[in-house]
Design a protein around this motif. Structure first.
Motif, PDB file in Angstrom:
ATOM      1  N   VAL A 147      78.435  20.650  85.495  1.00 35.76           N
ATOM      2  CA  VAL A 147      77.792  22.416  84.836  1.00 35.76           C
ATOM      3  C   VAL A 147      79.417  22.434  83.762  1.00 35.76           C
ATOM      4  CG1 VAL A 147      77.950  25.005  84.413  1.00 35.76           C
ATOM      5  CG2 VAL A 147      77.413  22.831  86.608  1.00 35.76           C
ATOM      6  N   VAL A 148      78.956  22.680  82.290  1.00 33.67           N
ATOM      7  CA  VAL A 148      79.837  23.289  81.268  1.00 33.67           C
ATOM      8  C   VAL A 148      80.009  24.883  80.423  1.00 33.67           C
ATOM      9  CG1 VAL A 148      81.366  21.929  79.282  1.00 33.67           C
ATOM     10  CG2 VAL A 148      80.242  20.400  80.806  1.00 33.67           C
ATOM     11  N   ILE A 149      80.535  24.996  80.489  1.00 34.54           N
ATOM     12  CA  ILE A 149      80.685  26.145  79.871  1.00 34.54           C
ATOM     13  C   ILE A 149      81.697  25.838  78.373  1.00 34.54           C
ATOM     14  CG2 ILE A 149      80.709  28.436  79.948  1.00 34.54           C
ATOM     15  CD1 ILE A 149      80.870  28.330  82.573  1.00 34.54           C
ATOM     16  N   SER A 150      81.149  25.849  76.880  1.00 35.64           N
ATOM     17  CA  SER A 150      82.082  25.777  76.265  1.00 35.64           C
ATOM     18  C   SER A 150      82.160  27.355  75.602  1.00 35.64           C
ATOM     19  CB  SER A 150      81.306  24.975  75.362  1.00 35.64           C
ATOM     20  OG  SER A 150      80.837  23.363  75.561  1.00 35.64           O
ATOM     21  N   PHE A 151      82.666  27.150  74.569  1.00 30.69           N
ATOM     22  CA  PHE A 151      83.115  28.574  73.601  1.00 30.69           C
ATOM     23  C   PHE A 151      83.182  28.467  72.269  1.00 30.69           C
ATOM     24  CE2 PHE A 151      84.523  29.588  78.330  1.00 30.69           C
ATOM     25  CZ  PHE A 151      83.646  31.239  77.859  1.00 30.69           C
ATOM     26  N   HIS A 152      82.830  27.392  71.686  1.00 25.33           N
ATOM     27  CA  HIS A 152      82.743  26.909  70.267  1.00 25.33           C
ATOM     28  C   HIS A 152      82.317  26.037  69.663  1.00 25.33           C
ATOM     29  CE1 HIS A 152      85.841  24.843  70.191  1.00 25.33           C
ATOM     30  NE2 HIS A 152      86.821  25.074  70.693  1.00 25.33           N
ATOM     31  N   SER A 153      82.078  25.597  69.028  1.00 23.32           N
ATOM     32  CA  SER A 153      80.788  24.787  68.882  1.00 23.32           C
ATOM     33  C   SER A 153      81.253  23.893  68.551  1.00 23.32           C
ATOM     34  CB  SER A 153      80.104  25.075  67.045  1.00 23.32           C
ATOM     35  OG  SER A 153      80.934  25.504  66.271  1.00 23.32           O
ATOM     36  N   LEU A 154      82.740  23.340  68.528  1.00 26.92           N
ATOM     37  CA  LEU A 154      83.421  21.928  69.152  1.00 26.92           C
ATOM     38  C   LEU A 154      82.909  21.233  70.156  1.00 26.92           C
ATOM     39  CD1 LEU A 154      86.338  22.634  66.336  1.00 26.92           C
ATOM     40  CD2 LEU A 154      83.960  21.704  65.836  1.00 26.92           C
ATOM     41  N   GLU A 155      83.196  22.284  70.764  1.00 26.46           N
ATOM     42  CA  GLU A 155      82.639  21.848  72.371  1.00 26.46           C
ATOM     43  C   GLU A 155      81.927  21.590  72.440  1.00 26.46           C
ATOM     44  OE1 GLU A 155      86.812  24.552  74.459  1.00 26.46           O
ATOM     45  OE2 GLU A 155      84.387  25.199  74.037  1.00 26.46           O
ATOM     46  N   ASP A 156      80.963  22.742  72.687  1.00 27.46           N
ATOM     47  CA  ASP A 156      79.263  22.264  72.262  1.00 27.46           C
ATOM     48  C   ASP A 156      78.888  21.022  72.035  1.00 27.46           C
ATOM     49  OD1 ASP A 156      76.804  23.104  73.857  1.00 27.46           O
ATOM     50  OD2 ASP A 156      76.409  23.492  71.593  1.00 27.46           O
ATOM     51  N   ARG A 157      78.688  20.680  70.564  1.00 31.25           N
ATOM     52  CA  ARG A 157      78.335  19.807  69.821  1.00 31.25           C
ATOM     53  C   ARG A 157      79.462  18.663  71.397  1.00 31.25           C
ATOM     54  NH1 ARG A 157      81.173  19.812  65.206  1.00 31.25           N
ATOM     55  NH2 ARG A 157      79.986  22.114  64.969  1.00 31.25           N
ATOM     56  N   ILE A 158      79.878  18.056  71.690  1.00 33.70           N
ATOM     57  CA  ILE A 158      80.300  16.847  72.126  1.00 33.70           C
ATOM     58  C   ILE A 158      79.550  17.184  73.645  1.00 33.70           C
ATOM     59  CG2 ILE A 158      82.348  16.038  73.964  1.00 33.70           C
ATOM     60  CD1 ILE A 158      84.597  17.372  70.826  1.00 33.70           C
ATOM     61  N   VAL A 159      79.402  18.367  73.971  1.00 29.12           N
ATOM     62  CA  VAL A 159      78.901  18.137  75.640  1.00 29.12           C
ATOM     63  C   VAL A 159      77.543  18.259  75.643  1.00 29.12           C
ATOM     64  CG1 VAL A 159      78.072  19.963  77.216  1.00 29.12           C
ATOM     65  CG2 VAL A 159      80.776  19.703  76.280  1.00 29.12           C
ATOM     66  N   LYS A 160      77.159  18.510  74.274  1.00 29.63           N
ATOM     67  CA  LYS A 160      75.742  18.653  73.865  1.00 29.63           C
ATOM     68  C   LYS A 160      75.126  17.277  73.493  1.00 29.63           C
ATOM     69  CE  LYS A 160      71.912  20.729  70.980  1.00 29.63           C
ATOM     70  NZ  LYS A 160      71.355  20.983  70.155  1.00 29.63           N
ATOM     71  N   ARG A 161      75.985  16.342  72.952  1.00 33.44           N
ATOM     72  CA  ARG A 161      75.857  15.165  72.416  1.00 33.44           C
ATOM     73  C   ARG A 161      75.552  14.188  73.837  1.00 33.44           C
ATOM     74  NH1 ARG A 161      78.987  14.832  68.725  1.00 33.44           N
ATOM     75  NH2 ARG A 161      77.803  15.080  67.019  1.00 33.44           N
ATOM     76  N   PHE A 162      77.152  14.584  74.480  1.00 38.98           N
ATOM     77  CA  PHE A 162      77.227  13.698  76.291  1.00 38.98           C
ATOM     78  C   PHE A 162      76.132  13.721  76.525  1.00 38.98           C
ATOM     79  CE2 PHE A 162      78.246  13.278  79.862  1.00 38.98           C
ATOM     80  CZ  PHE A 162      78.894  12.040  80.111  1.00 38.98           C
ATOM     81  N   MET A 163      75.745  14.683  77.056  1.00 34.67           N
ATOM     82  CA  MET A 163      73.980  14.935  77.903  1.00 34.67           C
ATOM     83  C   MET A 163      73.181  14.317  77.657  1.00 34.67           C
ATOM     84  SD  MET A 163      74.814  18.785  79.606  1.00 34.67           S
ATOM     85  CE  MET A 163      76.698  19.047  80.922  1.00 34.67           C
ATOM     86  N   ARG A 164      72.897  14.419  76.313  1.00 38.12           N
ATOM     87  CA  ARG A 164      71.929  13.894  75.445  1.00 38.12           C
ATOM     88  C   ARG A 164      71.575  12.734  75.923  1.00 38.12           C
ATOM     89  NH1 ARG A 164      69.305  17.818  70.376  1.00 38.12           N
ATOM     90  NH2 ARG A 164      68.562  19.106  71.434  1.00 38.12           N
TER      91      ARG A 164
END
Length: 324
Positions: free
Chosen positions: A246-263
């Motif tokens: 479970v990952v909570i991000s607070f800006h687009s750079l973090e979320d982009r990394i998490v989203k790409r990794f999970m996908r």
């Protein structure tokens, strides 16, 4: 019997974002082992401990000495506080003789206490030393880095880590100011940035002009994106089958990394469609490591009203797939 610990707001009025949503997403097993990779002031950790049984275990990480002190104040034999970055999760778990865990939670970014303590140097609204280190016991301060970096490198950092369109102008203004006097306080830096980014040119006039620059310098100094990229694969490797990340991000750079990794770890589209295979066989052939769980979750209107800092939060959840 699980201990009750109802305090989820600490003495610095830190409000934990997506508190119940994140802990619910872990699907806590009473006798399971969990990792809170970003303890902060312990909101998520305390709620996890409430749901663990006598045989459960929680291991929390944080680089911040103040967070470490808050964690050490928790007197619970099921709880272990580690002064380290979550990017070292695999090594630390090995040292603790823990092979696998049932869930890992990462709540990224800075906490309210860090922003509200002027001496930490994270806030462009409070006058304090230009520090910005998550771990104040090591590494270069923002003031030290700004005193030696080149204009081109500074502009690159502000652009890449702050997504700031006026990066060159800001870097030029900072270097020019540095030639006249030392940059040692947060308000000095904020004033320089405000001068470089004229109000009529700002894309978002409700946002302080120094927001992106402070964000960029903080992320760069603490290697936040690099450490996140390093940590995500290690987190997955430590999970039991069915364990949740479970990952909570607070800006687009973090979320982009998490989203790409999970996908990419889900690998759901690497095999041609229409193959006469069962779901289990598809997992084995494509070597899935994760299964995406639901869609991205954002704080609700009520939570944002109570805590405006929650407005940019995005939570993503994935589950470890058994590939044996």
């Amino acid at each position: 019997m699980a201990l009750r610990c109802n305090a989820v707001v600490d003495t610095y009025s830190h409000v934990t974002v997506l508190l119940h949503e994140a802990v619910d997403a872990l699907t806590i097993k009473p006798e399971g082992t969990y990792v809170d990779g970003t303890f902060g002031r312990g909101g998520h950790s305390r709620l996890i401990l409430e749901q663990l049984g006598r045989g459960g275990r929680l291991i929390a990480f944080d680089r911040d000495p103040a967070a470490l002190a808050a964690g050490q104040a928790i007197k619970d034999e099921r709880f272990c506080m580690i002064h380290d970055n979550f990017s070292h999760i695999k090594k630390v778990l090995q040292q603790l003789n823990v092979d696998r865990v049932d869930g890992v939670l990462l709540d990224l970014g800075v906490s309210s206490p860090q922003l509200e303590e002027a001496p930490r140097g994270f806030s462009f609204l409070l006058d304090g030393p230009l520090d910005m280190r998550m771990d104040t016991t090591q590494g270069q301060t923002a003031a030290e880095w700004l005193a030696s970096t080149s204009e081109s490198h500074l502009a690159e950092v502000i652009k890449n880590y702050g997504e700031e369109r006026f990066a060159k102008q800001i870097a030029r203004a900072i270097i020019a100011a540095r030639a006249r006097h030392s940059l040692v306080t947060t308000l000095q830096l904020a004033a320089i940035v405000a001068t470089a980014v004229r109000s009529r040119e700002r894309e978002n006039k409700q946002q302080n002009p120094a927001t992106r620059t402070f964000q960029a310098i903080r992320i760069y100094l603490n290697q936040e994106l690099e450490r996140l990229s390093m940590a995500l694969p290690e987190c997955v490797e430590t999970l039991n089958s069915g364990g949740r990340l479970v990952v909570i991000s607070f800006h687009s750079l973090e979320d982009r990394i998490v989203k790409r990794f999970m996908r990419e770890s889900a690998n759901s589209d690497r095999l041609p469609r229409g193959l006469p295979l069962r779901a289990k066989e598809v997992q084995l052939l494509s070597r899935h490591k994760l299964r995406l769980v639901g869609k991205a979750i954002h704080p609700g209107v009520n939570e944002i009203a109570r805590n405006p800092r929650a407005r940019s939060a995005v939570m993503r959840v994935a589950e470890r797939v058994d590939t044996t």
